[in-house]
Design a protein around this motif. Sequence first.
Motif, short mmCIF file in Angstrom:
data_model
loop_
_atom_site.label_atom_id
_atom_site.label_comp_id
_atom_site.label_asym_id
_atom_site.label_seq_id
_atom_site.Cartn_x
_atom_site.Cartn_y
_atom_site.Cartn_z
N MET A 1 -11.17 2.56 0.75
CA MET A 1 -9.88 2.50 0.09
C MET A 1 -8.91 1.65 0.91
N ILE A 2 -8.26 0.71 0.26
CA ILE A 2 -7.22 -0.10 0.89
C ILE A 2 -5.93 0.16 0.14
N GLU A 3 -4.89 0.57 0.84
CA GLU A 3 -3.60 0.86 0.20
C GLU A 3 -2.51 0.02 0.86
N VAL A 4 -1.77 -0.68 0.03
CA VAL A 4 -0.67 -1.54 0.48
C VAL A 4 0.60 -1.02 -0.17
N ALA A 5 1.60 -0.68 0.65
CA ALA A 5 2.82 -0.07 0.13
C ALA A 5 4.05 -0.82 0.62
N HIS A 6 4.69 -1.55 -0.27
CA HIS A 6 5.97 -2.21 -0.03
C HIS A 6 5.94 -3.15 1.18
N LEU A 7 4.83 -3.83 1.38
CA LEU A 7 4.74 -4.77 2.50
C LEU A 7 5.74 -5.91 2.32
N THR A 8 6.45 -6.19 3.40
CA THR A 8 7.45 -7.27 3.40
C THR A 8 7.34 -8.00 4.72
N LYS A 9 7.46 -9.33 4.67
CA LYS A 9 7.43 -10.12 5.90
C LYS A 9 8.44 -11.24 5.81
N ARG A 10 9.32 -11.30 6.79
CA ARG A 10 10.30 -12.38 6.93
C ARG A 10 9.99 -13.21 8.17
N TYR A 11 10.15 -14.52 8.02
CA TYR A 11 10.13 -15.43 9.16
C TYR A 11 11.50 -16.09 9.19
N GLY A 12 12.40 -15.51 9.95
CA GLY A 12 13.78 -15.99 9.95
C GLY A 12 14.39 -15.79 8.57
N ALA A 13 14.88 -16.87 7.97
CA ALA A 13 15.51 -16.77 6.65
C ALA A 13 14.48 -16.78 5.52
N GLN A 14 13.21 -17.11 5.84
CA GLN A 14 12.18 -17.21 4.79
C GLN A 14 11.54 -15.86 4.53
N LEU A 15 11.55 -15.46 3.26
CA LEU A 15 10.90 -14.23 2.85
C LEU A 15 9.50 -14.59 2.35
N ALA A 16 8.49 -14.39 3.21
CA ALA A 16 7.13 -14.82 2.89
C ALA A 16 6.41 -13.83 1.99
N VAL A 17 6.66 -12.54 2.20
CA VAL A 17 6.06 -11.48 1.37
C VAL A 17 7.16 -10.49 1.04
N ASP A 18 7.29 -10.18 -0.25
CA ASP A 18 8.44 -9.42 -0.73
C ASP A 18 8.01 -8.16 -1.48
N ASP A 19 7.99 -7.02 -0.77
CA ASP A 19 7.78 -5.70 -1.39
C ASP A 19 6.47 -5.64 -2.20
N VAL A 20 5.37 -5.99 -1.54
CA VAL A 20 4.06 -6.04 -2.20
C VAL A 20 3.37 -4.68 -2.09
N SER A 21 2.90 -4.17 -3.23
CA SER A 21 2.18 -2.90 -3.27
C SER A 21 0.98 -3.01 -4.20
N PHE A 22 -0.18 -2.55 -3.76
CA PHE A 22 -1.36 -2.44 -4.62
C PHE A 22 -2.39 -1.58 -3.91
N THR A 23 -3.41 -1.17 -4.66
CA THR A 23 -4.48 -0.33 -4.13
C THR A 23 -5.82 -0.92 -4.52
N CYS A 24 -6.76 -0.89 -3.58
CA CYS A 24 -8.15 -1.31 -3.85
C CYS A 24 -9.03 -0.07 -3.73
N GLU A 25 -9.64 0.32 -4.84
CA GLU A 25 -10.42 1.55 -4.89
C GLU A 25 -11.87 1.31 -4.48
#
Length: 297
Positions: A1-25
């Motif tokens: 099981m892989i669970e991703v909950a609200h992942l966010t990543k900023r590099y300075g002013a750049q928002l590279a990943v914005d509130d990503v959520s999903f599940t792999c069963e």
Amino acid sequence: MIEVAHLTKRYGAQLAVDDVSFTCEPGTVTGFLGPNGAGKSTTMRMICGLTPPTGGHATVAGRPYRRLPNPGREVGLLLDASAQHPGRTGRETLALAAQLLGVPESRVGDLLALVDLPASAARKRVGAYSLGMRQRLGLAQALLGEPRALILDEPANGLDPEGIFWMRGLLRDFADRGGTVLLSSHLLREVEAVADRLVMIGNGRILAQGAKDELLAGAGTRVRALDPGALHRALAAAGLAHTPAGGGALLVDADAEAVGRAAAAAGLVLLELGSRGAHGLEEMFLSLTTTPEGTAR
């Protein structure tokens, strides 16, 4: 099981990943799709603990990757096939990994056979490998610890058509035996052939996700007739909404039976009639990722 909950990543002013959520069963292959720069690789690196998130979290087998006691026994990774020591042979690469994972060295030969790297290739230094051979070695290394999950970033790069077909079977077999696969690829047709679920990302945001069959269920019917004008009139008379699809074909918002009946009633000769099928994922991908929200930076 892989669970991703609200992942966010900023590099300075750049928002590279914005509130990503999903599940792999378990028992499924999840296709992770998006244009270059959409945030796929950054998301996968955060799942694997290689890139610290600005916000949110991810777990594999119920724990953050960095807290797994022996990560390679839980999840196999192939994020960059070129990230292998060029001075070691293929066999040495796997033998060293086997020692680190605490698995019998006998698995080295088994995995070399599984990924179709013969003894002559196993004796070569990795620096002399083609990209396709590196991908096969990387898959062998990912599978070495008998993990329950695989996270693969563009594993088909460098593989020939036969190799891609082989990889599809390997991943399908892994999932059918209860494994979990997260697969990033730009080869949409291959993803469609093997994936159970799809997650589409653009500009760091999830654009669509769900079971493949459900996402593509509304794809409609593709039809082409000897007389395109008469087909258009027949569909309009039957009240079937349709749009051009290129090559003289039309995409109809109805099932194949309804389209066929409308064409038959008008006495038309059809050259093509069927589900959007192989065109469905490609067209949905393009429609989502070429909008302002989905276009990659």
